[in-house]
Design a protein around this motif. Structure first.
Motif, mmCIF file in Angstrom:
data_model
loop_
_atom_site.group_PDB
_atom_site.id
_atom_site.type_symbol
_atom_site.label_atom_id
_atom_site.label_comp_id
_atom_site.label_asym_id
_atom_site.label_seq_id
_atom_site.Cartn_x
_atom_site.Cartn_y
_atom_site.Cartn_z
ATOM 1 N N THR A 185 0.830 -1.207 0.000
ATOM 2 C CA THR A 185 0.000 0.000 0.000
ATOM 3 C C THR A 185 0.859 1.249 0.000
ATOM 4 O O THR A 185 0.580 2.228 -0.710
ATOM 5 N N ALA A 191 2.347 1.725 -3.443
ATOM 6 C CA ALA A 191 1.341 2.211 -4.390
ATOM 7 C C ALA A 191 1.072 3.692 -4.171
ATOM 8 O O ALA A 191 0.937 4.473 -5.134
ATOM 9 N N ALA A 192 0.970 4.096 -2.897
ATOM 10 C CA ALA A 192 0.736 5.510 -2.609
ATOM 11 C C ALA A 192 1.892 6.370 -3.084
ATOM 12 O O ALA A 192 1.701 7.465 -3.645
ATOM 13 N N ALA A 205 3.931 5.651 -5.538
ATOM 14 C CA ALA A 205 3.922 5.682 -7.009
ATOM 15 C C ALA A 205 2.879 6.652 -7.528
ATOM 16 O O ALA A 205 3.116 7.414 -8.481
ATOM 17 N N THR A 206 1.698 6.651 -6.897
ATOM 18 C CA THR A 206 0.645 7.581 -7.315
ATOM 19 C C THR A 206 1.081 9.014 -7.107
ATOM 20 O O THR A 206 0.886 9.885 -7.984
ATOM 21 N N THR A 207 1.678 9.276 -5.935
ATOM 22 C CA THR A 207 2.155 10.633 -5.655
ATOM 23 C C THR A 207 3.209 11.064 -6.653
ATOM 24 O O THR A 207 3.205 12.200 -7.158
ATOM 25 N N LEU A 234 3.589 9.997 -9.700
ATOM 26 C CA LEU A 234 2.973 10.221 -11.008
ATOM 27 C C LEU A 234 2.305 11.584 -11.084
ATOM 28 O O LEU A 234 2.424 12.324 -12.075
ATOM 29 N N LEU A 235 1.595 11.951 -10.032
ATOM 30 C CA LEU A 235 0.941 13.258 -10.004
ATOM 31 C C LEU A 235 1.954 14.393 -10.053
ATOM 32 O O LEU A 235 1.743 15.410 -10.750
#
Length: 384
Positions: A348, A351-352, A354-356, A358-359
């Motif tokens: 988790t 994933a968090a 990676a999302t951050t 990407l943004l």
């Protein structure tokens, strides 16, 4: 001068007996501080384990001993020093099985988060041992054999410590050859007017070698202070181990290490009234009179250099009666729905992250977008 000579003779005689037995112990060995074995020529006999329970009520002491022996000797004699005139009876084997149960470690489960050696992506189940949770008698005259009785398979003779001939004659009458004098380790006991209990051992079946766990024997004698004889173990040539159960009114401990490793407490707690033979031994059974010795302490100790032993174990009360019991923990990797919790948490988190990331990348790209200016309008010059 004559008295000194007698004392020297008894010290040499009995010391030789003890040296013969203790020198034959193999490592790891169990302390045989309370007695010595003498067997016939051409035979061998070793004490593989000695477990003792001591009960002291402030006036008298009981020692119940269980010996496990191995060898090819068909019979043997066991010599034990005692500080005062003792009575001897048969003990009950159930006492030691109940002591083992009462002092056994408790097992508990506990969880851990991060994977260890043995867990994926490593490899094996892992068990660990956690920290333990608190959970006068006058000197007897030199009268030789002062008592003789038959107890089951045992022929018991009670002998005074100041007459070496009594001990020699008793051994000879029972088929045992007295070894040469090898030591004077028993001289302190002789000086203190201690006596001996001499016991002839034989297999219960009547023939064959003397082997296995023998019926326990219980010795009772007056005692103003609890003591467990250990001085004789200094004759041993190999490392010694002692396991001792002490039943008294309060939690007890050895007064000092007497040359061994620091004693380790295995258990301390009150004896339940319903514990059969153990409760009867402690005097806490429901049909026993009020009082008794309701507290049980179990200790173990190692003597890596027996020659360093300085004397007997004198037992004393501890500062308080705090209970103690060992705890063995079985560790389990934390799981959620069968999946290791660490893996879910790490997954988790990744994933968090990676999302951050990407943004952040997308935002940066928007800021760096190039604006193309419109093409200039070319106005032709006026015509001529």
């Amino acid at each position: 001068m004559r008295t000194s000579g007698v004392r020297a003779r008894i010290g040499l005689v009995t010391g030789a007996l003890l040296a013969l037995q203790l020198g034959s112990l193999v490592s790891p060995a169990y302390a045989c501080g309370c007695g010595a074995m003498v067997h016939g020529p051409g035979t061998r006999l070793a004490v593989r384990q000695e477990t003792s329970a001591v009960r002291w009520d402030g006036r008298s002491e009981q020692i119940v001993m269980s010996l496990t022996v191995d060898g090819n000797a068909p019979k043997a004699a066991w010599i034990m020093p005692v500080p005062h005139r003792a009575t001897v009876t048969l003990g009950d084997r159930a006492l030691f099985s109940e002591l083992e149960k009462a002092t056994a470690p408790v097992h508990k489960d506990r969880d851990y988060f991060w994977p260890r050696d043995g867990d994926w992506p490593f490899t094996r189940d892992h068990h660990s041992v956690g920290d333990a949770a608190p959970a006068p008698g006058a000197a007897a005259p030199s009268v030789g054999v002062v008592g003789r009785e038959r107890l089951g398979p045992f022929d018991v003779a009670r002998l005074t410590a100041t007459d070496p001939d009594a001990l020699r004659d008793w051994l000879a009458a029972n088929g045992f050859q007295l070894p040469p004098a090898l030591s004077t380790e028993l001289r302190p006991y002789v000086d203190q007017k201690w006596e001996y209990v001499a016991i002839r051992l034989a297999p219960a079946s009547g023939d064959g070698p003397l082997t296995g766990t023998l019926d326990p024997l219980k010795l009772t004698f007056p005692s103003e202070r609890p003591v467990y004889p250990m001085r004789l173990s200094r004759l041993a040539k190999t490392a010694q181990s002692l396991k001792l159960y002490v039943v008294s009114a309060h939690r007890m401990e050895p007064e000092s290490a007497i040359g061994g490793a620091p004693p380790e407490v295995l258990y301390a707690g009150r004896v339940p009234a319903e514990w059969g033979e153990l409760a009867r031994f402690a005097g806490t059974s429901t049909d026993a009179p009020k009082g008794g010795t309701p507290y049980l302490t179990a200790v173990s100790q190692s003597f890596w250099q027996p020659s360093a032993i300085t004397g007997d174990h004198e037992l004393t009360r501890t500062a308080d009666d705090a209970p103690f019991q060992r705890v063995i923990y079985t560790d389990h990797l934390m799981r959620v729905g069968g999946i290791p919790a660490w893996l879910l948490t790490v997954g988790t988190g990744l994933a968090a992250m990676a999302t951050t990331a990407l943004l952040l990348v997308r935002r940066g790209l928007r800021r760096r977008r190039v604006v193309v200016p419109p093409a200039p309008v070319v106005v032709p010059p006026p015509l001529g």
